[in-house]
Design an enzyme around this catalytic site. Structure first.
Site: not given
Ligand code: COA
Length: 381
Positions: A155
């Protein structure tokens, strides 16, 4: 300081996928997979897959839509991946082609002829082959002179690319350097993975970095910069040439090894990334502001990496000590999703026309590695 940013370019694919369309396709795949595996699920041998949700995606990430090179196959429950037909070696590769689109725009914006460019750097997360360097192909398509090479800092490739271009200019290797970021992020995304299927989109950006002596009158002076890396397994892509030597380690099956590091597509621990990268980037920006005597509140704008809206809001708040207005840290990921190295450059490209002489801003990338790059710029009209 001899190098400045003269111009930028942006190429956007024609097709896009909304969250609703993406979720509809994903849920059709879930239904299909659960039906095909009903007996094993019933016997407790397999866990049923669960639906994705468009409202969750927008709330968790800020993403509403993404531009893609190949739409229909991603939404087809029998495919769940882009389809980009192989090309003969005689034809331009797709990565070089989209890079050239963005590069031409940057050249035109600066009134620069291709032959006057002395170096091309293709800086992106996913290179389509080992060699010849895609950048050398871009050099050939555009007709630039000098030399070209590829580099990858995930990135942060664009900011590391800008800094590399500065070094080449300072060392006298070239007066005009094109840094190009072709990002076909959908090709490394596992569209069967509910946790990540919504994250990425495709795009290409370009930045023309030049010696002040040849730059147009209106340009961006680079008033400070800092690059950092810190090893982490929390964002990973194990695709590479050694995969061929380990056929037993087949991580391309989507649902198998979804969370594991055997996966040859993108995997991440999103929560950990969020928690660890936010303070790392805020510290980097604050320290650099101090080094250069810049009051962060005097920055007119921060063009931040576009991975997660909540992450950007938090970083900006930590840097400025207060809530930010959207104009101070503009968002493009609602429309583009995460486009890896291109994200902060899209924001810079789209939201920089209103700068007056002397106003300052910050281009800041962060992501896999971990890596982060901060480039402070001042408008010269
Ligand atoms: N639809 C519905 N629910 C979903 C889902 C989807 N597509 N994906 C995950 N969930 C659920 C999970 O199962 C979890 O359920 P639970 O609480 O019952 O276990 C809940 O939503 C929260 O999941 P989580 O993975 O902890 O979500 P989050 O709030 O951390 O958001 C991201 C996920 C990926 C959006 C976030 O963590 C993020 O953007 N992080 C930074 C990533 C980043 O910058 N990466 C760089 C990449 S280059």
């Amino acid at each position: 300081m001899t190098a400045v940013i003269s111009s930028t370019g942006l190429w956007t694919p024609e097709q896009s996928i909304s969250n609703e369309e993406l979720v509809e396709g994903f849920n059709a795949y879930v239904d299909k997979w659960n039906t095909e595996n009903a007996v094993a699920i019933e016997a407790g041998e397999l866990e049923a897959l669960t639906y994705s949700n468009a409202a969750f995606i927008e709330k968790a990430s800020g993403i509403k839509s993404r531009f893609v090179i190949s739409k229909d196959p991603i939404l087809n429950p029998d495919i769940m991946a882009p389809r980009i037909p192989a090309r003969s070696n005689e034809d331009p590769s797709i990565l070089a082609e989209i890079a050239a689109h963005a590069a031409k725009q940057a050249l035109e914006a600066a009134g620069r002829k291709a032959e006057d460019v002395g170096a091309v750097i293709v800086a992106c997360s996913n290179l389509q082959r080992g060699y010849p360097a895609v950048a050398v192909e871009v050099q050939s398509i555009l007709g630039t002179s000098g030399f070209a090479f590829d580099m990858n800092v995930a990135c942060s490739s664009a900011t590391f690319g800008i800094e590399t271009a500065r070094g080449l200019i300072a060392g006298g290797q070239a007066k005009s350097v094109l840094v190009v970021n072709p990002e076909i992020c959908t090709a490394h995304l596992n569209f069967k993975d509910r946790d990540a299927h919504f994250i990425f989109g495709d795009v290409a950006t370009a930045i023309l970095v030049e010696h002040i002596d040849v730059a147009p009158k209106a340009h961006w002076e680079i008033i400070g910069s800092k690059l950092i890396t810190q090893f982490s397994n929390n964002i990973r892509n194990n695709f590479g040439f050694l995969n061929h030597t380990a056929p037993e380690d087949d991580g391309m099956q989507g649902e198998r090894g979804r969370k594991g590091l055997t996966d040859k597509l993108f995997v991440q621990n999103g929560r950990s990334v969020f928690k660890e990268v936010v303070p790392m980037v805020a510290k980097l920006i604050n320290e650099e502001c101090e080094t250069h005597g810049i009051d962060p509140n005097n920055l007119k704008r921060m063009w931040l990496h576009q991975a997660n809206l909540n992450m950007n809001v938090l970083i900006a708040k930590k840097v400025l000590g207060k809530d930010v207005e959207i104009e101070q840290a503009p968002v493009v990921l609602d429309e583009y999703a995460n486009t890896s190295s291109a994200g902060s450059i899209i924001a810079f490209h789209k939201y920089s026309d209103d700068f007056a002489e002397g106003e300052t801003g910050l281009i800041c990338s962060f992501g896999a590695g971990y890596s982060a790059g901060a480039i402070f710029v001042k408008r010269v009209a």
